[in-house]
Enzyme design. Structure first.
Site, short mmCIF file in Angstrom:
data_model
loop_
_atom_site.label_atom_id
_atom_site.label_comp_id
_atom_site.label_asym_id
_atom_site.label_seq_id
_atom_site.Cartn_x
_atom_site.Cartn_y
_atom_site.Cartn_z
N ILE A 1 0.70 -1.19 -0.33
CA ILE A 1 -0.55 -0.05 -0.11
C ILE A 1 0.92 1.51 -0.25
CG2 ILE A 1 -0.15 -0.44 2.60
CD1 ILE A 1 -2.94 0.95 2.59
N SER A 2 0.75 2.57 -0.44
CA SER A 2 1.80 3.37 -0.85
C SER A 2 1.62 3.81 0.24
CB SER A 2 1.27 4.12 -2.73
OG SER A 2 1.31 3.34 -3.26
N GLN A 3 3.10 5.01 0.09
CA GLN A 3 2.82 5.60 1.29
C GLN A 3 1.82 7.15 1.01
OE1 GLN A 3 6.06 8.47 1.09
NE2 GLN A 3 6.46 9.21 3.39
#
Ligand code: SAH
Length: 225
Positions: free
Chosen positions: A74-76
């Site tokens: 999951i992206s930052q």
């Protein structure tokens, strides 16, 4: 008008948890330079803990990428907010194409910012989980496709905005072709050293702007079962 959509679609404690953690995260992102109020509001109201594996729920509101299984992440939150802000810089697009649904977190933010989101994911199990989470949040303006994002989503094109959340070696030609005139494509490009690019279309010309160094999982060619 979109503002009221946000208010009616997303309550203050979706997922059964207070949005206090979301608000703190949004404050952190503001301090890091994210300015768009709609984006910050969407982050503040979104239950990121439902998008990560339960065992990592205590880290869900940290400003970091986290593993979501299948070798994906999951992206930052900072990157999610930055990319969303760049997509909205010329106004709110009617429809957005997202390549790499993953957990669905970025999708959920986009769905609060735009009338319609089209999202493509090559790993079916991730797509299904993302679908359930968006339903939990009562976001029904997202169309999902299982397939190869290198091909974009031709039948729904052109798109005013395209966002790619995995890094190809070079910008896929299909995505350039499916970008509307005046549209914006935001995409990480490269292998070891990746850079986030903003590409804007003006007729047959494409202008490229380098935003910052980033680290994404690779955009893999071909759909999986
Ligand atoms: N925005 C997502 C990021 C997920 S990581 C989030 O915040 O959760 C990137 C995703 O891109 C992964 O789920 C991966 O399976 C997907 N992906 C990689 N190559 C792809 C391709 N060719 N087509 C569609 N999705 C792809």
């Amino acid at each position: 008008m979109r503002q009221s959509n946000i208010n009616t679609r997303v309550g203050s404690n979706i997922g059964g948890k207070s949005s206090r953690s979301g608000e703190l995260l949004a404050q952190k992102l503001l301090a890091e330079g994210i300015k768009n109020q709609q984006v910050l509001q969407a982050i503040a109201r979104s239950p990121r803990h439902i998008f990560v594996p339960e065992i990592l729920a205590h880290k869900a509101y940290d400003n970091t990428a986290l593993p979501i299984g299948q070798g994906q992440t999951i992206s930052q939150p900072y990157i999610v907010a930055k990319m969303s802000e760049l997509l909205l810089a010329d106004g709110v697009p009617d429809s957005i194409l997202e390549i790499g649904t993953g957990s669905g977190y970025q999708t959920s933010i986009l769905a609060q910012l735009s009338a319609k989101v089209f999202t493509v994911e090559r790993i079916k199990s991730l797509q299904w989980q993302a679908k359930r989470r968006l339903r939990t949040m009562d976001l029904h303006n997202v169309a999902m496709k299982h397939g190869d994002g290198w091909q974009g989503w031709h039948s729904k094109s052109p798109f005013q905005a395209i966002i790619v959340t995995a890094a190809p070696k070079e910008v896929p030609a299909a995505l350039l072709a499916q970008l509307a005139d005046g549209g914006r494509l935001i995409i990480p490009v490269g292998e070891q050293n990746q850079v986030l690019k903003l590409i804007t279309r003006h007729g047959d010309e494409y202008k490229e702007q380098q935003i910052e160094a980033v680290r994404f999982v690779p955009l893999v060619p071909g759909a999986l079962g």
